[in-house]
Motif scaffolding. Structure first.
Motif, PDB file in Angstrom:
ATOM      1  N   MET A 229      23.713  22.549  27.590  1.00 21.25           N
ATOM      2  CA  MET A 229      24.380  21.308  27.983  1.00 21.25           C
ATOM      3  C   MET A 229      23.371  20.186  28.196  1.00 21.25           C
ATOM      4  SD  MET A 229      26.911  19.421  28.534  1.00 21.25           S
ATOM      5  CE  MET A 229      28.177  20.644  28.159  1.00 21.25           C
ATOM      6  N   PHE A 230      22.229  20.486  28.804  1.00 20.42           N
ATOM      7  CA  PHE A 230      21.194  19.468  28.971  1.00 20.42           C
ATOM      8  C   PHE A 230      20.706  18.979  27.615  1.00 20.42           C
ATOM      9  CE2 PHE A 230      19.283  19.529  33.475  1.00 20.42           C
ATOM     10  CZ  PHE A 230      20.550  19.630  34.042  1.00 20.42           C
ATOM     11  N   LEU A 233      23.266  16.673  26.089  1.00 16.28           N
ATOM     12  CA  LEU A 233      23.290  15.358  26.735  1.00 16.28           C
ATOM     13  C   LEU A 233      21.987  14.586  26.537  1.00 16.28           C
ATOM     14  CD1 LEU A 233      25.043  16.287  30.109  1.00 16.28           C
ATOM     15  CD2 LEU A 233      26.049  15.159  28.120  1.00 16.28           C
ATOM     16  N   ILE A 235      18.871  15.349  27.644  1.00 11.75           N
ATOM     17  CA  ILE A 235      17.961  15.366  28.793  1.00 11.75           C
ATOM     18  C   ILE A 235      16.644  16.002  28.374  1.00 11.75           C
ATOM     19  CG2 ILE A 235      17.624  16.253  31.139  1.00 11.75           C
ATOM     20  CD1 ILE A 235      20.675  16.250  31.418  1.00 11.75           C
ATOM     21  N   TRP A 260      21.879  20.908  38.109  1.00 15.69           N
ATOM     22  CA  TRP A 260      22.799  20.076  37.335  1.00 15.69           C
ATOM     23  C   TRP A 260      23.565  19.073  38.193  1.00 15.69           C
ATOM     24  CZ3 TRP A 260      27.825  20.139  38.709  1.00 15.69           C
ATOM     25  CH2 TRP A 260      28.368  21.295  39.266  1.00 15.69           C
ATOM     26  N   ALA A 264      24.073  15.108  37.280  1.00 15.92           N
ATOM     27  CA  ALA A 264      25.409  14.550  37.088  1.00 15.92           C
ATOM     28  C   ALA A 264      25.633  13.340  37.978  1.00 15.92           C
ATOM     29  CB  ALA A 264      26.460  15.631  37.378  1.00 15.92           C
ATOM     30  N   PHE A 267      23.902  10.357  36.482  1.00 12.04           N
ATOM     31  CA  PHE A 267      24.686   9.816  35.375  1.00 12.04           C
ATOM     32  C   PHE A 267      25.813   8.927  35.889  1.00 12.04           C
ATOM     33  CE2 PHE A 267      23.450  13.487  32.364  1.00 12.04           C
ATOM     34  CZ  PHE A 267      22.452  12.708  31.792  1.00 12.04           C
ATOM     35  N   MET A 272      26.691   6.039  33.222  1.00 14.48           N
ATOM     36  CA  MET A 272      26.917   6.957  32.092  1.00 14.48           C
ATOM     37  C   MET A 272      28.020   7.936  32.485  1.00 14.48           C
ATOM     38  SD  MET A 272      23.013   7.572  30.682  1.00 14.48           S
ATOM     39  CE  MET A 272      22.249   7.825  32.274  1.00 14.48           C
ATOM     40  N   TRP A 274      30.792   9.295  30.945  1.00 17.09           N
ATOM     41  CA  TRP A 274      31.230  10.476  30.204  1.00 17.09           C
ATOM     42  C   TRP A 274      30.213  11.601  30.309  1.00 17.09           C
ATOM     43  CZ3 TRP A 274      28.944  13.116  26.284  1.00 17.09           C
ATOM     44  CH2 TRP A 274      27.886  12.505  25.604  1.00 17.09           C
ATOM     45  N   GLN A 275      28.899  11.257  30.368  1.00  8.64           N
ATOM     46  CA  GLN A 275      27.888  12.297  30.557  1.00  8.64           C
ATOM     47  C   GLN A 275      28.029  12.953  31.928  1.00  8.64           C
ATOM     48  OE1 GLN A 275      27.278   9.227  29.436  1.00  8.64           O
ATOM     49  NE2 GLN A 275      25.619   9.157  27.913  1.00  8.64           N
ATOM     50  N   THR A 278      31.317  14.994  32.080  1.00 13.16           N
ATOM     51  CA  THR A 278      31.165  16.193  31.240  1.00 13.16           C
ATOM     52  C   THR A 278      30.308  17.244  31.919  1.00 13.16           C
ATOM     53  OG1 THR A 278      31.400  14.883  29.215  1.00 13.16           O
ATOM     54  CG2 THR A 278      30.371  17.049  29.004  1.00 13.16           C
ATOM     55  N   LEU A 279      29.192  16.802  32.511  1.00 13.32           N
ATOM     56  CA  LEU A 279      28.291  17.749  33.160  1.00 13.32           C
ATOM     57  C   LEU A 279      28.942  18.370  34.397  1.00 13.32           C
ATOM     58  CD1 LEU A 279      25.575  19.096  33.197  1.00 13.32           C
ATOM     59  CD2 LEU A 279      24.612  17.115  34.373  1.00 13.32           C
TER      60      LEU A 279
END
Length: 352
Positions: A229-230, A233, A235, A260, A264, A267, A272, A274-275, A278-279
């Motif tokens: 996931m990172f 995104l 990262i 995480w 998040a 973000f 940000m 949606w990031q 999502t996270l």
């Protein structure tokens, strides 16, 4: 005191002294001995199946089992360790060059805070953001220097690592080949009733197997999912953060979230959305679900210990013994319960 009693007490004293001396001799290789014993215990059922197919040729069966252990455990760990060292060195280099500035990230998050929260922070004397930012930057810089020092230390002690690793493999072979006979001799020497010895040995082996397999499966799953996931995104250092999440996931419930969740939050504060959303959704519904489903199934169910005791013994074990404490802590807790359970059964004598 009779002469027989004097002889018995002298022998017991000699036994304690010799055992302590032998422990001191092996202390330098305690990690290698510990993990050799754990791997031998984990793969003992496989060794028995291989032994049946090899016509009771114990040496050949142990060699085959060693090869399987090397392919599915040791070799992947070596490759992952090399990739981690490379990724960690790259992250440290970016921190030193300023391309990865945690202080700037923190300032961006602070600038995005709503006015009511800034007012609340000012009211409680938390408004000195430049000083806090400087402290954060200095802490991260010190942490990166510590990581670099550890990498250098590991490089300088490569010979010690290779020797310890060789000792572990060498000892693992003999524990696989002769483990059953060695266990029988240890059980014979313990002055307890046969039923009690069987109960304690079964409990110990069950807890160690469940703890290692369960925690490693959970750690690998959460670290892999978090790292992917990172990476998705964008990262930096996704592999490094994935490994950190895997290590922290040894702490039930809160481990991976320590990494995480702040990302998040950053973000969300910096726009940000949606990031961040999502996270959060992925962390709660996927990474968290792995912990909530797999850990009770693989660890709590087999060890027959409540979740809070697994958490306390794991954290306490890591605090006392380092990373190996995630095995030692629950094992001690399980043996504590088992011994007191035996004591609570007066129909079973404590000595045989």
């Amino acid at each position: 005191m009779t002469k027989a009693e004097l002889h018995e007490k002298t022998f017991l004293l000699l036994l304690v002294l010799v055992t302590l001396a032998f422990g001191c001799v092996l202390w330098q290789f305690s990690g290698a001995v510990f993990w050799a014993a754990v791997l031998a215990l984990l793969f003992a059922p496989l060794q028995q199946r291989v032994l049946l197919r090899c016509g009771a040729r114990a040496t050949l069966a142990a060699l085959i089992t060693m090869g399987i252990v090397t392919l599915i455990v040791i070799l992947p760990l070596i490759l992952a360790g090399l990739a981690l060292i490379q990724e960690g060195a790259l992250v440290v280099q970016k921190i030193r060059s300023g391309s990865m500035d945690f202080g700037a990230y923190f300032q961006q998050a602070m600038d995005a805070l709503p006015q009511w929260l800034v007012h609340w922070m000012t009211r409680f004397g938390l408004d000195d953001l430049p000083a806090f930012q400087a402290k954060l930057t200095e802490t991260v810089r010190a942490g990166s220097q510590a990581i670099t020092a550890q990498v250098v230390h590991l490089t300088q002690n490569t010979l010690d690592f290779v020797i310890g690793f060789g000792v572990m493999l060498y000892l693992l072979f003999f524990l696989l080949r002769d483990g059953a006979a060695l266990t029988a001799r240890i059980k014979q020497a313990i002055p307890l009733a046969p039923a009690q010895k069987d109960h304690l040995f079964i409990k110990f082996s069950t807890v160690v197997r469940a703890t290692v397999k369960g925690n490693l499966v959970v750690a690998a799953s959460q670290g892999t999912l978090g790292g992917l996931m990172f990476w998705f995104l964008g990262i930096q250092g996704a592999l490094l953060w994935g490994v950190v999440m895997a290590v922290l996931s040894l702490l039930p419930a809160i481990g991976a979230a320590l990494i995480w969740a702040p990302v998040a939050l950053y973000f969300l504060l910096t726009g940000m959305l949606w990031q961040g959303v999502t996270l959060i959704l992925f962390g709660v519904l996927v990474i968290g679900l792995v912990d909530n489903l797999l850990r009770p199934l693989l660890v709590g169910k087999e060890t027959q210990m409540p979740d809070y005791l697994v958490l306390l013994s794991t954290v306490g074990g890591i605090a006392l013994f380092g990373l190996t404490g995630f095995v030692i802590g629950p094992a001690i807790a399980a043996m504590f319960i088992a011994v007191w359970t035996l004591l609570a059964k007066p129909e079973q004598p404590l000595a045989g």
